[in-house]
Design an enzyme around this catalytic site. Structure first.
Site, PDB file in Angstrom:
ATOM      1  N   CYS A 187      29.758   6.843 102.115  1.00  0.00           N
ATOM      2  CA  CYS A 187      29.237   6.588 103.457  1.00  0.00           C
ATOM      3  C   CYS A 187      29.290   5.110 103.840  1.00  0.00           C
ATOM      4  O   CYS A 187      29.104   4.766 104.999  1.00  0.00           O
ATOM      5  CB  CYS A 187      27.808   7.103 103.575  1.00  0.00           C
ATOM      6  SG  CYS A 187      27.708   8.866 103.321  1.00  0.00           S
TER       7      CYS A 187
ATOM      8  N   HIS B 207      24.459   3.732 109.582  1.00  0.00           N
ATOM      9  CA  HIS B 207      25.036   4.989 109.113  1.00  0.00           C
ATOM     10  C   HIS B 207      24.068   6.103 109.483  1.00  0.00           C
ATOM     11  O   HIS B 207      22.852   6.003 109.227  1.00  0.00           O
ATOM     12  CB  HIS B 207      25.239   4.909 107.599  1.00  0.00           C
ATOM     13  CG  HIS B 207      25.518   6.235 106.965  1.00  0.00           C
ATOM     14  ND1 HIS B 207      26.503   7.078 107.419  1.00  0.00           N
ATOM     15  CD2 HIS B 207      24.929   6.864 105.917  1.00  0.00           C
ATOM     16  CE1 HIS B 207      26.514   8.169 106.678  1.00  0.00           C
ATOM     17  NE2 HIS B 207      25.568   8.070 105.763  1.00  0.00           N
TER      18      HIS B 207
ATOM     19  N   ASN C 277      25.461  14.057 109.376  1.00  0.00           N
ATOM     20  CA  ASN C 277      26.011  12.951 108.594  1.00  0.00           C
ATOM     21  C   ASN C 277      27.496  13.213 108.334  1.00  0.00           C
ATOM     22  O   ASN C 277      27.838  14.080 107.541  1.00  0.00           O
ATOM     23  CB  ASN C 277      25.215  12.850 107.286  1.00  0.00           C
ATOM     24  CG  ASN C 277      25.722  11.755 106.359  1.00  0.00           C
ATOM     25  OD1 ASN C 277      26.794  11.191 106.573  1.00  0.00           O
ATOM     26  ND2 ASN C 277      24.954  11.480 105.317  1.00  0.00           N
TER      27      ASN C 277
HETATM   28  O1  UT7 Z   1      24.730   9.362 103.275  1.00  0.00           O
HETATM   29  C1  UT7 Z   1      23.638   9.530 102.409  1.00  0.00           C
HETATM   30  C2  UT7 Z   1      23.458  11.011 102.235  1.00  0.00           C
HETATM   31  N1  UT7 Z   1      22.175  11.487 101.874  1.00  0.00           N
HETATM   32  C3  UT7 Z   1      21.019  11.270 102.560  1.00  0.00           C
HETATM   33  O2  UT7 Z   1      20.959  10.533 103.507  1.00  0.00           O
HETATM   34  C4  UT7 Z   1      19.820  12.017 102.091  1.00  0.00           C
HETATM   35  C5  UT7 Z   1      18.539  11.230 102.242  1.00  0.00           C
HETATM   36  N2  UT7 Z   1      17.404  12.129 102.056  1.00  0.00           N
HETATM   37  C6  UT7 Z   1      16.915  12.854 103.081  1.00  0.00           C
HETATM   38  O3  UT7 Z   1      17.387  12.736 104.201  1.00  0.00           O
HETATM   39  C7  UT7 Z   1      15.740  13.766 102.800  1.00  0.00           C
HETATM   40  O4  UT7 Z   1      15.289  13.556 101.483  1.00  0.00           O
HETATM   41  C8  UT7 Z   1      16.083  15.283 102.987  1.00  0.00           C
HETATM   42  C9  UT7 Z   1      16.293  15.567 104.469  1.00  0.00           C
HETATM   43  C10 UT7 Z   1      17.332  15.645 102.183  1.00  0.00           C
HETATM   44  C11 UT7 Z   1      14.921  16.142 102.506  1.00  0.00           C
HETATM   45  O5  UT7 Z   1      13.726  15.798 103.193  1.00  0.00           O
HETATM   46  P1  UT7 Z   1      12.379  15.572 102.371  1.00  0.00           P
HETATM   47  O6  UT7 Z   1      11.336  15.294 103.368  1.00  0.00           O
HETATM   48  O7  UT7 Z   1      12.652  14.519 101.329  1.00  0.00           O
HETATM   49  O8  UT7 Z   1      12.156  16.984 101.740  1.00  0.00           O
HETATM   50  P2  UT7 Z   1      11.928  17.365 100.208  1.00  0.00           P
HETATM   51  O9  UT7 Z   1      13.201  17.266  99.448  1.00  0.00           O
HETATM   52  O10 UT7 Z   1      10.738  16.618  99.698  1.00  0.00           O
HETATM   53  O11 UT7 Z   1      11.551  18.886 100.322  1.00  0.00           O
HETATM   54  C12 UT7 Z   1      10.330  19.302 100.963  1.00  0.00           C
HETATM   55  C13 UT7 Z   1      10.279  20.813 100.958  1.00  0.00           C
HETATM   56  C14 UT7 Z   1      10.612  21.441  99.613  1.00  0.00           C
HETATM   57  O12 UT7 Z   1       9.794  22.582  99.480  1.00  0.00           O
HETATM   58  P3  UT7 Z   1       8.505  22.565  98.503  1.00  0.00           P
HETATM   59  O13 UT7 Z   1       9.056  22.261  97.148  1.00  0.00           O
HETATM   60  O14 UT7 Z   1       7.636  21.471  99.049  1.00  0.00           O
HETATM   61  O15 UT7 Z   1       7.959  23.940  98.664  1.00  0.00           O
HETATM   62  C15 UT7 Z   1      12.035  21.889  99.773  1.00  0.00           C
HETATM   63  O16 UT7 Z   1      12.365  22.993  98.963  1.00  0.00           O
HETATM   64  O17 UT7 Z   1      11.254  21.310 101.871  1.00  0.00           O
HETATM   65  C16 UT7 Z   1      12.066  22.288 101.220  1.00  0.00           C
HETATM   66  N3  UT7 Z   1      13.411  22.211 101.799  1.00  0.00           N
HETATM   67  C17 UT7 Z   1      13.763  22.935 102.869  1.00  0.00           C
HETATM   68  N4  UT7 Z   1      13.096  23.842 103.611  1.00  0.00           N
HETATM   69  C18 UT7 Z   1      13.752  24.382 104.665  1.00  0.00           C
HETATM   70  C19 UT7 Z   1      14.447  21.444 101.420  1.00  0.00           C
HETATM   71  N5  UT7 Z   1      15.490  21.651 102.234  1.00  0.00           N
HETATM   72  C20 UT7 Z   1      15.087  22.582 103.142  1.00  0.00           C
HETATM   73  C21 UT7 Z   1      15.722  23.198 104.244  1.00  0.00           C
HETATM   74  N6  UT7 Z   1      15.031  24.082 104.966  1.00  0.00           N
HETATM   75  N7  UT7 Z   1      16.998  22.908 104.599  1.00  0.00           N
END
Ligand code: UT7
Length: 338
Positions: A119, A261, A291
């Site tokens: 990225c 980005h 993204n």
């Molecule tokens: O170019 C660089 C590329 N990568 C990035 O930019 C990624 C950077 N990270 C992020 O943008 C965020 O960490 C995410 C959007 C990927 C995730 O958001 P988060 O607020 O960090 O969520 P989390 O991973 O802490 O997950 C929270 C909850 C979990 O459930 P439990 O364990 O709390 O019950 C996940 O299983 O959300 C759940 N979850 C979802 N639920 C519905 C994770 N993905 C999803 C989904 N839909 N797509």
């Protein structure tokens, strides 16, 4: 690498272009494939839809379209181009897709090669290209950022598949003996922290002959620790931007645009807040494209130029960050076509 170049040749950003795939996939549609919802995706990322390359399109085709538009805006003919760099992690041909783009454009005098930095690729490519221009060895260059991560996303992994989309963006850059549009830059890499975002080769070995083996080509889907990448971005992006602004004696309030980005709206908001930059100055098209990896910065830049928000002379602070880990920042002025 943090040195600001001092050569007396400058570089100008004189054209932009972009191209996106025709297929649009909404959050609700993704909800038919994985257990997710429009509400979750929008509130956690700001993304409403993404575009995905279909069987009628190719990555190098989109790249050529974007480059063609940048070239037209700059008023260049294909033969005028000395250098074409395609920033991508997802080429159509592992030997490089830049030459496919060169052929499609008819840019027969250009040397063309790919550059891979995930990225951060576009920003790294723009800075790399500027070095060729600053020495005076080349005059006109196309810098393209394009990716087709849809090839390598695990479409059954809701934690990552909702984030990514495909697209291409390009800029035209030229040498100037009078002005310099690239005011400063900084680039960083940290492979020791690279395991939170990978697109690795398969560990698939087969017998060759007489007990010898060979590794069969192919990649495993993207693996990402979202929280680690998030923490990395909200820590390192403000730090590198602050250092870049300080080195160049620029105050955040002097910026016309923050062009980051496009990974997550929450990351954009956190960085803007850190510098007290009002949301009207924060460029974002995440809602429509998600993204798109190396494409996000030129895609957003082109949109801002086309809709008249970004005007000639505008001062832009940009930062790319992602797998590697790699990150960088650049301070530049949009020049546009004279
Ligand atoms: O170019 C660089 C590329 N990568 C990035 O930019 C990624 C950077 N990270 C992020 O943008 C965020 O960490 C995410 C959007 C990927 C995730 O958001 P988060 O607020 O960090 O969520 P989390 O991973 O802490 O997950 C929270 C909850 C979990 O459930 P439990 O364990 O709390 O019950 C996940 O299983 O959300 C759940 N979850 C979802 N639920 C519905 C994770 N993905 C999803 C989904 N839909 N797509």
């Amino acid at each position: 690498m943090t040195r600001t170049p001092t050569s007396h040749f400058g570089v100008l950003l004189v054209g932009s272009g972009s191209a996106t795939p025709s297929q649009v996939i909404s959050n609700d549609q993704l909800g038919k494939r994985v257990d997710t919802s429009d509400e979750w995706i929008k509130s956690r990322t700001g993304i409403a839809q993404r575009r995905v390359i279909s069987n009628h399109e190719t990555l190098h085709g989109l790249s050529a379209k974007a480059a063609q538009k940048a070239m037209s805006m700059a008023n260049w003919e294909p033969e005028d181009i000395d250098l074409l760099v395609l920033a991508t992690s997802t080429p159509d041909d592992l030997f490089g897709s830049a030459t496919q783009v060169q052929a499609e454009l008819g840019a027969k005098n250009a040397v063309a090669f790919d550059l891979t930095a995930a990225c951060s690729g576009f920003l790294f490519a723009m800075i790399t290209v500027s070095q060729f221009l600053r020495t005076g060895s080349m005059k006109r260059a196309l810098v393209i950022g394009a990716d087709q991560l849809s090839r390598w996303v695990d479409w059954d992994d809701r934690r990552s598949c909702v984030l990514f989309g495909d697209g291409a963006g390009a800029i035209a850059m030229e040498l100037s003996k009078e002005e310099d549009g690239l005011i400063g830059f900084k680039m960083r890499s940290d492979g020791a922290r690279g395991s939170c975002l990978n697109l690795n080769n398969n560990e698939d070995f087969e017998e060759l002959v007489d007990g010898t083996v060979f590794q069969k080509g192919g990649f495993s889907p993207i693996r990402m620790n979202g929280q680690e990448v998030y923490k990395f971005a909200v820590r390192e992006v403000p730090a590198i931007l602050e250092s870049l602004l300080n080195t160049n004696n620029v105050k955040p309030k002097e910026l016309d645009w923050l062009l980051l980005h496009q990974a997550n709206q929450r990351i954009l908001d956190a960085v803007a807040e850190r510098f007290s930059i009002p949301s009207e100055k924060v460029l974002s098209n995440l809602a429509r494209y998600g993204n798109t990896s190396a494409a996000t910065i030129p895609l957003m830049l082109d949109e801002g130029v086309k809709d008249g928000r970004i005007k000639p002379g505008d001062l832009i602070a940009s930062s790319g960050f992602g797998a590697g880990l790699s990150w960088g920042a650049a301070l530049f002025r949009w020049h546009g076509h004279n």
